[in-house]
Design an enzyme around this catalytic site. Structure first.
Site, PDB file in Angstrom:
ATOM      1  N   TRP A 325     -19.812 -20.771  -4.969  1.00  0.00           N
ATOM      2  CA  TRP A 325     -21.013 -21.534  -5.360  1.00  0.00           C
ATOM      3  C   TRP A 325     -20.546 -22.536  -6.773  1.00  0.00           C
ATOM      4  O   TRP A 325     -20.859 -23.463  -6.978  1.00  0.00           O
ATOM      5  CB  TRP A 325     -22.079 -20.657  -6.026  1.00  0.00           C
ATOM      6  CG  TRP A 325     -23.257 -21.714  -6.467  1.00  0.00           C
ATOM      7  CD1 TRP A 325     -24.413 -22.141  -5.618  1.00  0.00           C
ATOM      8  CD2 TRP A 325     -23.546 -21.816  -7.781  1.00  0.00           C
ATOM      9  NE1 TRP A 325     -25.053 -22.557  -6.633  1.00  0.00           N
ATOM     10  CE2 TRP A 325     -24.904 -22.493  -7.721  1.00  0.00           C
ATOM     11  CE3 TRP A 325     -22.830 -21.399  -8.917  1.00  0.00           C
ATOM     12  CZ2 TRP A 325     -25.349 -22.986  -9.252  1.00  0.00           C
ATOM     13  CZ3 TRP A 325     -23.460 -21.875 -10.140  1.00  0.00           C
ATOM     14  CH2 TRP A 325     -24.656 -22.798 -10.265  1.00  0.00           C
ATOM     15  N   HIS A 326     -19.513 -21.931  -7.666  1.00  0.00           N
ATOM     16  CA  HIS A 326     -19.319 -22.541  -8.688  1.00  0.00           C
ATOM     17  C   HIS A 326     -18.337 -23.599  -8.514  1.00  0.00           C
ATOM     18  O   HIS A 326     -18.090 -24.569  -9.594  1.00  0.00           O
ATOM     19  CB  HIS A 326     -18.529 -21.564  -9.659  1.00  0.00           C
ATOM     20  CG  HIS A 326     -19.578 -20.461 -10.654  1.00  0.00           C
ATOM     21  ND1 HIS A 326     -20.053 -19.330  -9.953  1.00  0.00           N
ATOM     22  CD2 HIS A 326     -20.007 -20.421 -11.743  1.00  0.00           C
ATOM     23  CE1 HIS A 326     -20.997 -18.934 -10.691  1.00  0.00           C
ATOM     24  NE2 HIS A 326     -20.956 -19.707 -11.725  1.00  0.00           N
ATOM     25  N   GLY A 327     -17.836 -23.896  -7.446  1.00  0.00           N
ATOM     26  CA  GLY A 327     -16.829 -24.748  -7.197  1.00  0.00           C
ATOM     27  C   GLY A 327     -16.151 -24.981  -5.998  1.00  0.00           C
ATOM     28  O   GLY A 327     -15.720 -23.859  -5.686  1.00  0.00           O
TER      29      GLY A 327
END
Length: 477
Positions: A325-327
């Protein structure tokens, strides 16, 4: 429009005055003011992405109404899955398409195949992950009949686009935010004052702590091959405080700003670096995202029910999804995997919920054990942050290898000719303030509040709040 910008310093008072002094003030007029302000706020990033936000909002709004109207289970599932798939498709195209295309081409090259992937090279719309998750939680809650579909489109539009949380959270739930938007708000001086204190403290975290730590962290990570062990250790610590000051500072500003309009947002941080184990850390770090994954992925997968092997599978899934989700980078996936590996021993030993209660420190062996556990938890968290910060997994591994093998601990100067001792003293003072106020919302209220606020504003202005707008880290997510 950054929270730490002169533009926002003009924008917020104008919205505040329009909101509280609008003629014939009602709930609807208040919500219209905030909705218009929110879309203007978002347009300041890139006006073209307003249409993506509008499409996402309309999709979920009308799907929610259709889902609630539907009686047949097939029809209800159709509206649910259509909304989920389209929402995630937009998120995937903007955020992950190029990553998967490049990764597949690199995998194929390992088998002797040369592929020239078509890359979209799209600009990532700011806040897309956050407002997508707002919509997904809303439609899922309607499907499971936890809430009713919102009929008033103004109220729902504001729920999705509310500017304090639009671009970097916290990730709100309809069950918490929508009821507040459906009633007229009355001005509360004490809440507004609390909000101003929280905004100022958030700016201290961002401008004074995070941005200062960023200079040193960037110098270390960008030149880690020439840094000794001491500088590499300090670089990891600097980044730990950079990301904490940056993101928790944003959350403080968001929560404080919202209080000016009489609306409470979910708490997003609870002094995570004072955690006694990694499970407690994840109960205190980015709380709105952690609980979102818990409620909408972990529990539906079975949560902590079933065999230990089943539970371990669920933990790995939740942390890998969190990392992804973060990247769109393998470093984030590695970061999620490392945190899963930290968590598994606590799960196997049934100790993941051991540290739920508050603690006090005094002069005894138990307090010494608590402090030791806090130090160990912070240390392993910093090691994981190296993967989060590094450009590649190879860089992260090389960084750690040099950190543990160089074994030189002489202080080093950086290119901008500022010495380590200054930032170390600043971090220690920040930790002391946080520690002494860890059961408060912010440390500025109370005795001598005028002095603490004055010193905070002086520090913010002195470090160039209105001259160097540094982006917030989580805007990229």
């Amino acid at each position: 429009m950054f929270f730490n910008s002169l533009q926002f310093a003009y924008f917020l008072p104008v919205v505040f005055l329009a909101y509280w002094f609008i003629p014939n003030k009602s709930k609807t007029s208040q919500n219209i003011v905030l909705t218009v302000a929110s879309y203007y706020f978002y347009s300041c990033w890139d006006w073209r992405f307003m249409f993506l936000l509008l499409f996402s909002t309309l999709l979920v709004y009308f799907s929610g109404l259709k889902l609630e109207e539907s009686k047949a289970e097939f029809s209800r599932k159709f509206w649910l899955w259509m909304t989920v798939i389209i929402s995630l498709a937009f998120l995937g195209i903007f955020k992950y398409y190029d990553f998967f295309a490049v990764s597949f081409a690199e995998l194929a090259s390992g088998f002797g195949l040369h592929l020239d992937p078509l890359l979209l090279k799209l600009i990532l719309p700011v806040g897309i992950s956050f407002y997508t998750f707002h919509g997904l939680s809303y439609i899922i809650d309607i499907y499971f009949k936890r809430i009713e579909a919102e009929k008033n489109f103004i109220d729902y539009f504001l729920f999705v686009s509310y500017f304090p949380l639009l671009v970097a959270g916290p990730i709100e739930r309809a069950t918490h935010l929508l009821p507040q938007l459906k009633v007229k708000r009355e001005f509360d001086f004490e809440k507004a004052k609390e909000g101003i204190y929280q905004i100022i403290w958030g700016l201290v975290k961002k401008v004074v702590v995070a941005d200062t730590c960023a200079m040193y962290a960037n110098a270390v990570f960008d030149n880690y091959n020439s840094m000794n062990s001491l500088s590499l250790v300090l670089g990891a610590v600097y980044f730990a405080f950079q990301i904490y000051g940056d993101f928790s500072g944003y959350s403080d500003i968001a929560l404080g700003t919202s209080k000016l309009f009489g609306i409470d947002l979910l708490k997003n941080f609870d002094f995570p670096y004072f955690s006694r184990d990694i499970a407690e850390f994840w109960r205190k770090w980015h709380i709105s995202l952690t609980t979102w994954f818990r409620d909408y992925i972990y529990i539906p997968l079975g949560g902590s029910r079933g065999s230990k092997l089943f539970q371990i599978r669920n933990v790995f899934i939740i942390f890998l999804v969190s990392g992804f989700w973060h990247g769109a980078n393998w470093t984030f996936i590695a970061w999620g995997l490392i945190n899963a590996l930290y968590f598994i021993p606590l799960l196997v030993l049934n100790r993941s919920r051991n540290n739920l209660e508050a603690f006090k420190i005094s002069f005894n062996l138990e307090s010494l054990r608590i402090l030791f556990n806090i130090l160990i938890t912070f240390t392993i968290t910093c090691l994981a942050w190296i993967f989060f910060r590094a450009k590649t997994i190879h860089d992260a591994i090389a960084y750690i290898q040099r950190m543990v093998t160089d074994l030189h601990f002489a202080p080093q100067y950086f290119s901008f000719e500022r010495y380590n001792y200054e930032i170390i003293i600043m971090i220690l003072l920040f930790v002391m303030v946080e520690w002494n106020n860890r059961y408060k919302i912010e440390p500025l209220s109370g005795k001598y509040s005028w002095l603490k606020v004055s010193l905070s504003i002086m520090a913010i202005v002195a470090l160039g709040i209105f001259t160097d707008y540094k982006n917030f880290i989580y805007f990229q997510f």
